[in-house]
Scaffold this motif. Structure first.
Motif, PDB file in Angstrom:
ATOM      1  N   ASN A   1       4.951  -4.550   7.582  1.00  0.00           N
ATOM      2  CA  ASN A   1       6.191  -3.768   7.597  1.00  0.00           C
ATOM      3  C   ASN A   1       5.911  -2.377   7.048  1.00  0.00           C
ATOM      4  N   ILE A   2       6.178  -1.367   7.866  1.00  0.00           N
ATOM      5  CA  ILE A   2       5.938   0.016   7.476  1.00  0.00           C
ATOM      6  C   ILE A   2       7.270   0.633   7.072  1.00  0.00           C
TER       7      ILE A   2
ATOM      8  N   VAL B   1       0.864  -1.177   0.000  1.00  0.00           N
ATOM      9  CA  VAL B   1       0.000   0.000   0.000  1.00  0.00           C
ATOM     10  C   VAL B   1       0.900   1.227   0.000  1.00  0.00           C
ATOM     11  N   GLY B   2       0.811   2.032  -1.057  1.00  0.00           N
ATOM     12  CA  GLY B   2       1.686   3.185  -1.188  1.00  0.00           C
ATOM     13  C   GLY B   2       1.083   4.452  -0.619  1.00  0.00           C
ATOM     14  N   ALA B   3       1.937   5.494  -0.534  1.00  0.00           N
ATOM     15  CA  ALA B   3       1.515   6.766   0.048  1.00  0.00           C
ATOM     16  C   ALA B   3       0.370   7.405  -0.734  1.00  0.00           C
ATOM     17  N   GLN B   4       0.336   7.207  -2.051  1.00  0.00           N
ATOM     18  CA  GLN B   4      -0.742   7.800  -2.844  1.00  0.00           C
ATOM     19  C   GLN B   4      -2.085   7.170  -2.504  1.00  0.00           C
ATOM     20  N   GLN B   5      -2.104   5.866  -2.285  1.00  0.00           N
ATOM     21  CA  GLN B   5      -3.351   5.204  -1.882  1.00  0.00           C
ATOM     22  C   GLN B   5      -3.770   5.643  -0.486  1.00  0.00           C
TER      23      GLN B   5
ATOM     24  N   GLY C   1       3.544   9.231   8.093  1.00  0.00           N
ATOM     25  CA  GLY C   1       4.991   9.055   8.028  1.00  0.00           C
ATOM     26  C   GLY C   1       5.430   7.848   7.218  1.00  0.00           C
ATOM     27  N   ALA C   2       4.497   7.166   6.549  1.00  0.00           N
ATOM     28  CA  ALA C   2       4.824   5.945   5.806  1.00  0.00           C
ATOM     29  C   ALA C   2       4.935   6.218   4.314  1.00  0.00           C
ATOM     30  N   GLU C   3       6.014   5.742   3.718  1.00  0.00           N
ATOM     31  CA  GLU C   3       6.142   5.771   2.259  1.00  0.00           C
ATOM     32  C   GLU C   3       5.351   4.642   1.639  1.00  0.00           C
ATOM     33  N   ARG C   4       5.331   3.515   2.333  1.00  0.00           N
ATOM     34  CA  ARG C   4       4.564   2.343   1.891  1.00  0.00           C
ATOM     35  C   ARG C   4       4.330   1.440   3.094  1.00  0.00           C
TER      36      ARG C   4
END
Length: 731
Positions: free
Chosen positions: A191-192, A96-100, A166-169
């Motif tokens: 895993n963040i 799951v990416g930052a854009q989602q 704060g998560a990139e993915r």
């Protein structure tokens, strides 16, 4: 059994020895680049997925720890600890990416993974304290939360929570992962991956608010810190002031994450990652009876979803947590790379409340309660030393990973309770009622140490066929000092071997069938009725599946069938409600499917489906053959989002989603059913000239539902309708 207690200087020597070994071996190897397993080119200075990354929106080839262009990830390091294409990874993993996360306006990590197969999050409702995860039917909350590949071990209410801003993915690995990570859940892990310093300037600010008096501000800044191109920085933060969905409870958070990267040359990267967070909340864990939530009680009533079963006189939860770590990476040549990842994590919690405990009257209008207080403090030291070699032996291509990691967890655990506590009317609740002072029933110091030696080889047998083999030996020392009853102090030393085998074949059309087998172990805290420490629980799984990444399409499809068994499971002792028996085993067999796609310019879609059968195959006569409580066995989801790419309405977009969760059970006998439920989400947004305005609605129909029940007197309402408006600007 071997007791292994390594001092810090011994651990440092182990890391230095590993680097020296790899440097010597590098000089003896001829460098051969394997096209089948090589890392795709990255932005200047990114190395193999470590260090600085491109700013979001800057189109460069994806790396395992960098941003995702859209929703469809191509690479990950969670399953193998190497930067590997997902299409060549023989195990189920979702990214799951930052854009989602931004499109769905996820407020917690639990919300961010709701559209991911195999995982059911927030089974205890919108808990304001921490995130809860069930992966393939087994809890991953305590030992399955990782950040940047290092475990955030949490137990006895000393927990961590990560703000998704704060998560990139966020990556969900399903199935055993002990071969690389040691003690971890058999069902999988979360895993963040943190946001990292960017190679391009990044400036973003956002404000927003909505339901439950929420107001927040966030910022994300990064880029080069000097003119020489050696220093890069990133500063991410979020401040929130809000109420929880139950009355008289705040939900405030203060989060900041400074980081910087130093690149003295093209071969070396040193990145410091830090974060500091304070949470101030309350009203967590509304333990409500089955009759009155799932079903009407004997008076024909249902309890108000906003009822606070605690009391503002005592109710309060505060947590201060900090993480300080670094990632070091050096490439000796085209073959050898060494890494050292380190982090020290600290958390301190104060949690005091009244807890619901069924009804106090025959009419079922008065909630019985007891008082609870806990003040744990925990420190977690983790370091992971790795050496990676990519070479050819003349017949096959190899990506070899060798490593040694070390974990030391120290806990000061204090828990107390008070009886009696005044009951609470569900018709006309009266608050600010005092009670007797809590009396300690648990005062324990615990130190858990774990050393693991692991090795893995990804063997390119042909240009299409890849074989993965890995093994790990762990040594665990667990010392528990009971300060109330010294005779209950225990210690236990364990050693365990875990392994994984996988095979995947990549057709030219993008189809990749695979099969994998893995084992796991997970140390279990506590003692039985005879004061004997529990054994580590064990697990094994076989999984058969296929991935599809059609050539020329920005899409990714997966299907997987699995057979998973967990042994040494704790089972309630039918003769003593305060004790557990370690005689249980649970089997999970199921099927998962997912689709992540960019179907057209501006159109993104996510779909997932999960079904499995969960049964207790070893246990007492009460639970044998039954489904463990509180775990739904079927769930599905669909999310689509569209942004108009051209024309007068360019930048305008809208989206929506649906989540289905099947039934679960509220008691061991499986006679009390928690019904299935369906919720809907919606979003509308507009982007222009760096500005982005959005309105997101979660549970748009304000569906009244119960997420799960752990007993007949402990049920948990799900998320009420939540509306969030936001305005962001990027320059």
């Amino acid at each position: 059994m071997v007791a292994l207690r390594l001092p810090l200087h011994g651990l440092a020597l182990a890391g230095v020895s590993l680097i020296a070994l790899t440097a010597t071996a590098a000089a003896q190897q001829s460098a051969v680049t394997l096209e089948t397993l090589s890392v795709e080119g990255a932005a200047a200075g990114t190395g193999r997925g470590n260090g600085v990354v491109a700013a979001p929106g800057v189109r460069v080839p994806e790396t395992a720890r960098g941003p995702i262009d859209g929703y469809v990830a191509k690479r990950s390091a969670t399953a193998t600890k190497t930067d590997t294409p997902l299409i060549r990874t023989p195990q189920s993993i979702s990214v799951v990416g930052a854009q989602q996360i931004e499109a769905q306006r996820s407020q917690t990590v639990s919300e961010a993974v709701r559209y991911t197969p195999g995982i059911y999050a927030n089974q205890f409702g919108p808990d304001t304290r921490l995130d809860w995860f069930l992966i393939r039917g087994f809890s991953a909350t305590e030992t399955g939360l990782f950040r940047d590949g290092l475990q955030l071990f949490q137990t006895s209410f000393a927990n961590y929570r990560i703000d998704p801003f704060g998560a990139e993915r966020i990556e969900v690995l399903r199935g055993p992962a002990a071969t690389l990570f040691g003690g971890s859940p058999v069902g999988g892990l979360v895993n963040i991956v943190s946001k990292r310093p960017t190679a391009e300037p990044l400036h973003y600010v956002e404000v927003g608010g909505g339901s439950f008096n929420q107001r927040y501000a966030a910022f994300d800044l990064g880029g080069p810190a000097d003119d020489s191109g050696h220093w890069f920085y990133r500063l991410t933060g979020r401040l929130q002031n809000s109420d929880a969905q139950v009355r008289f409870a705040p939900e405030d958070r203060y989060y900041i994450a400074p980081s910087f990267t130093y690149k003295p040359d093209g071969a070396t990267t040193f990145t410091v990652l830090t974060s500091f967070q304070r949470d101030n909340t309350g009203g967590a864990g509304q333990f409500l009876p089955y009759y009155g939530t799932v079903r009407p009680n004997v008076s024909g009533l249902r309890i108000d979803r906003q009822l606070n079963a605690s009391d503002p006189l005592v109710d309060g939860y505060t947590r201060n947590q900090a993480n300080l770590g670094y990632e070091f990476e050096h490439h000796f040549d085209d073959v050898w790379t060494v890494r050292q990842n380190f982090r020290y994590s600290f958390t301190e919690v104060r949690d005091q409340r009244y807890v619901g405990n069924g009804y106090a009257d025959a009419a079922q209008t008065e909630l019985s309660r007891y008082g609870f207080l806990t003040t744990p403090r925990a420190g977690l030291f983790t370091v992971d030393n790795q050496a990676e070699a990519r070479f050819s032996d003349g017949y096959f291509g190899h990506t070899v990973l060798m490593g040694v990691d070390y974990k030391r967890y120290s806990l000061s655990d204090n828990q107390a309770s008070s009886f009696p506590v005044p009951s609470l009317s569900i018709l006309s609740p009266r608050y600010y009622q005092g009670s007797t002072s809590p009396v300690p029933y648990r005062v324990v110091n615990q130190q858990l140490q774990q050393v693991g030696l692991y090795a893995q080889d990804q063997v390119a047998l042909t240009q299409r066929l890849t074989f993965l083999i890995g093994g790990r030996q762990d040594f665990v020392s667990n010392v528990v000092q009971d300060k109330l009853v010294l005779a209950n102090s225990t210690s236990k030393d364990e050693s365990a071997f875990s392994g994984r085998l996988g095979l995947i074949y990549n057709f030219d059309n993008g189809l990749a069938p695979y099969v994998t087998y893995g084992t796991s172990f997970n140390p279990t805290a506590g003692v039985d009725g005879n004061n004997r420490p529990f054994k580590a629980d064990r697990g094994e799984q076989i999984e058969v599946g296929a991935k599809l990444q059609p050539v020329g399409w920005n899409t990714f499809f997966t299907v997987a069938a699995f057979d998973l068994k967990r042994s040494n499971v704790l089972t309630p002792d039918p003769t003593n409600v305060f004790q557990s028996l370690q005689i249980g085993a649970v089997r999970s067999r199921g099927f998962e499917a997912s689709a992540t796609a960019n179907l057209a310019e501006g159109l993104n879609l996510i779909a997932s489906y999960t079904v499995y059968g969960l049964r207790t195959i070893e246990g007492t006569t009460l639970d044998l053959g039954k489904v463990p409580v509180g775990i739904p066995e079927t769930f599905a989801s669909l999310w689509a989002d569209y942004t108009i790419p051209l024309g007068d309405y360019k930048g305008f977009g809208f989206g929506g989603g649906v989540n289905y969760v099947g039934r679960s059970y509220a008691n061991v006998a499986n006679s009390l059913i928690v019904p299935e439920y369906v919720t809907f989400d919606a979003a509308v947004h507009y982007e222009r000239d760096g500005w982005r305005a959005a309105v997101n609605i979660q549970n748009a129909g304000d569906k009244r539902f119960v997420s799960s029940c752990s007993t007949a007197t402990a049920c948990f309402y799900g998320t009420q309708r939540r509306i969030i408006a936001s305005l962001g600007y990027k320059w």
